[in-house]
Design a protein around this motif. Structure first.
Motif, PDB file in Angstrom:
ATOM      1  N   GLN A   1      59.649  43.849  20.063  1.00 37.97           N
ATOM      2  CA  GLN A   1      59.244  43.184  21.303  1.00 37.97           C
ATOM      3  C   GLN A   1      58.651  41.814  20.996  1.00 37.97           C
ATOM      4  OE1 GLN A   1      55.614  43.390  22.723  1.00 37.97           O
ATOM      5  NE2 GLN A   1      56.203  42.267  24.533  1.00 37.97           N
ATOM      6  N   LEU A   2      57.916  41.717  19.894  1.00 36.06           N
ATOM      7  CA  LEU A   2      57.362  40.424  19.502  1.00 36.06           C
ATOM      8  C   LEU A   2      58.470  39.431  19.194  1.00 36.06           C
ATOM      9  CD1 LEU A   2      54.477  41.610  17.155  1.00 36.06           C
ATOM     10  CD2 LEU A   2      54.262  40.673  19.447  1.00 36.06           C
ATOM     11  N   LEU A   3      59.502  39.901  18.496  1.00 35.20           N
ATOM     12  CA  LEU A   3      60.598  39.006  18.140  1.00 35.20           C
ATOM     13  C   LEU A   3      61.436  38.625  19.349  1.00 35.20           C
ATOM     14  CD1 LEU A   3      61.805  40.493  14.761  1.00 35.20           C
ATOM     15  CD2 LEU A   3      60.772  38.273  15.154  1.00 35.20           C
ATOM     16  N   ALA A   4      61.645  39.549  20.253  1.00 36.04           N
ATOM     17  CA  ALA A   4      62.555  39.289  21.356  1.00 36.04           C
ATOM     18  C   ALA A   4      61.910  38.522  22.504  1.00 36.04           C
ATOM     19  CB  ALA A   4      63.120  40.610  21.884  1.00 36.04           C
ATOM     20  N   GLN A   5      60.721  38.904  22.903  1.00 34.23           N
ATOM     21  CA  GLN A   5      60.154  38.326  24.114  1.00 34.23           C
ATOM     22  C   GLN A   5      59.034  37.333  23.863  1.00 34.23           C
ATOM     23  OE1 GLN A   5      59.042  41.763  26.322  1.00 34.23           O
ATOM     24  NE2 GLN A   5      61.109  42.179  27.030  1.00 34.23           N
ATOM     25  N   ASP A   6      58.179  37.620  22.921  1.00 32.56           N
ATOM     26  CA  ASP A   6      57.029  36.757  22.711  1.00 32.56           C
ATOM     27  C   ASP A   6      57.410  35.419  22.096  1.00 32.56           C
ATOM     28  OD1 ASP A   6      55.514  38.698  23.817  1.00 32.56           O
ATOM     29  OD2 ASP A   6      54.598  39.402  21.964  1.00 32.56           O
ATOM     30  N   ILE A   7      58.485  35.389  21.320  1.00 35.48           N
ATOM     31  CA  ILE A   7      58.932  34.105  20.759  1.00 35.48           C
ATOM     32  C   ILE A   7      59.344  33.159  21.882  1.00 35.48           C
ATOM     33  CG2 ILE A   7      60.829  33.022  19.488  1.00 35.48           C
ATOM     34  CD1 ILE A   7      60.460  35.066  17.336  1.00 35.48           C
TER      35      ILE A   7
ATOM     36  N   GLU B   1      50.927  45.231  27.372  1.00 34.32           N
ATOM     37  CA  GLU B   1      52.339  45.254  27.762  1.00 34.32           C
ATOM     38  C   GLU B   1      53.214  45.724  26.611  1.00 34.32           C
ATOM     39  OE1 GLU B   1      53.652  41.535  29.326  1.00 34.32           O
ATOM     40  OE2 GLU B   1      52.376  41.673  31.095  1.00 34.32           O
ATOM     41  N   GLY B   2      52.929  45.247  25.404  1.00 33.32           N
ATOM     42  CA  GLY B   2      53.691  45.675  24.235  1.00 33.32           C
ATOM     43  C   GLY B   2      53.524  47.155  23.962  1.00 33.32           C
ATOM     44  N   ASP B   3      52.295  47.658  24.070  1.00 35.38           N
ATOM     45  CA  ASP B   3      52.052  49.089  23.876  1.00 35.38           C
ATOM     46  C   ASP B   3      52.763  49.920  24.938  1.00 35.38           C
ATOM     47  OD1 ASP B   3      50.479  48.445  21.721  1.00 35.38           O
ATOM     48  OD2 ASP B   3      48.571  48.714  22.790  1.00 35.38           O
ATOM     49  N   PHE B   4      52.773  49.408  26.169  1.00 35.06           N
ATOM     50  CA  PHE B   4      53.454  50.100  27.264  1.00 35.06           C
ATOM     51  C   PHE B   4      54.952  50.202  26.987  1.00 35.06           C
ATOM     52  CE2 PHE B   4      55.418  49.933  31.548  1.00 35.06           C
ATOM     53  CZ  PHE B   4      54.919  51.122  32.048  1.00 35.06           C
ATOM     54  N   ARG B   5      55.574  49.104  26.578  1.00 35.44           N
ATOM     55  CA  ARG B   5      57.009  49.116  26.264  1.00 35.44           C
ATOM     56  C   ARG B   5      57.300  50.019  25.065  1.00 35.44           C
ATOM     57  NH1 ARG B   5      56.472  43.426  27.140  1.00 35.44           N
ATOM     58  NH2 ARG B   5      57.203  42.922  29.213  1.00 35.44           N
ATOM     59  N   TYR B   6      56.439  49.972  24.065  1.00 40.80           N
ATOM     60  CA  TYR B   6      56.615  50.811  22.883  1.00 40.80           C
ATOM     61  C   TYR B   6      56.535  52.287  23.255  1.00 40.80           C
ATOM     62  CZ  TYR B   6      55.709  52.898  18.319  1.00 40.80           C
ATOM     63  OH  TYR B   6      55.767  53.667  17.204  1.00 40.80           O
ATOM     64  N   SER B   7      55.584  52.647  24.096  1.00 40.83           N
ATOM     65  CA  SER B   7      55.451  54.037  24.528  1.00 40.83           C
ATOM     66  C   SER B   7      56.684  54.494  25.298  1.00 40.83           C
ATOM     67  CB  SER B   7      54.203  54.213  25.401  1.00 40.83           C
ATOM     68  OG  SER B   7      53.052  53.887  24.678  1.00 40.83           O
ATOM     69  N   HIS B   8      57.198  53.634  26.148  1.00 41.07           N
ATOM     70  CA  HIS B   8      58.401  53.990  26.903  1.00 41.07           C
ATOM     71  C   HIS B   8      59.594  54.183  25.980  1.00 41.07           C
ATOM     72  CE1 HIS B   8      57.774  54.020  31.273  1.00 41.07           C
ATOM     73  NE2 HIS B   8      56.650  53.395  30.954  1.00 41.07           N
TER      74      HIS B   8
END
Length: 155
Positions: free
Chosen positions: A56-62, A131-138
């Protein structure tokens, strides 16, 4: 003053778009090459518990970093130019000491705003982490459900 202002604004928008495009092209390539080099992906995924959802860091946060960084130049340069132009015109209209009072006013109001405003940077960082934790949990739930479904089909 309208013609130069419109030319500067449109040139600034063009420069921001070109800068953003260059960053969007180069930064993800560099980050992915570092991420996929050697066993970095394995280390981050399995050994480092502090960094979850690295994809998620690589895809969205960049993309967010690129957008903010490309606007940094205009967010700094445009107000500085506006202050100097306004100070020059104010000095011509009222007197030479008026720009100094204006700059002192801007400095005092900036200090007051920094003193009394809440820590927005910390709030934004916390929001991004949640938000990152939420996506990771999903994604983990989806993976678990797929495993359960495949186990049910096998029995």
């Amino acid at each position: 003053m309208m013609w130069p202002t419109s030319i500067v604004n449109n040139s600034l928008k063009l420069a921001i778009s070109a800068l953003s495009l260059c960053f969007r092209e180069r930064l993800p390539k560099h980050a992915h090459s570092l991420y996929l080099d050697g066993i970095t992906f394995y280390k981050i995924s399995n050994l480092d518990n502090g960094l979850q959802n690295s994809y998620q860091l690589l895809a969205q946060d960049i993309d967010k970093v690129v957008d903010n960084f490309s606007h940094l130049y205009s967010d700094i340069a445009k107000p500085v130019v506006a202050i100097f132009l306004f100070a020059h015109k104010l000095g011509e209209a009222i007197g030479n000491e008026a720009p100094f009072y204006m700059i002192a006013y801007f400095i005092v109001s900036g200090i007051l705003l920094c003193t009394f405003s809440p820590p927005f940077g910390r709030y934004t960082a916390m929001e991004q982490k949640l938000e990152g934790d939420f996506r990771y949990s999903h994604s983990r739930i989806i993976t678990h459900l797929k495993k359960l479904h495949s186990m049910e089909e096998g029995t």
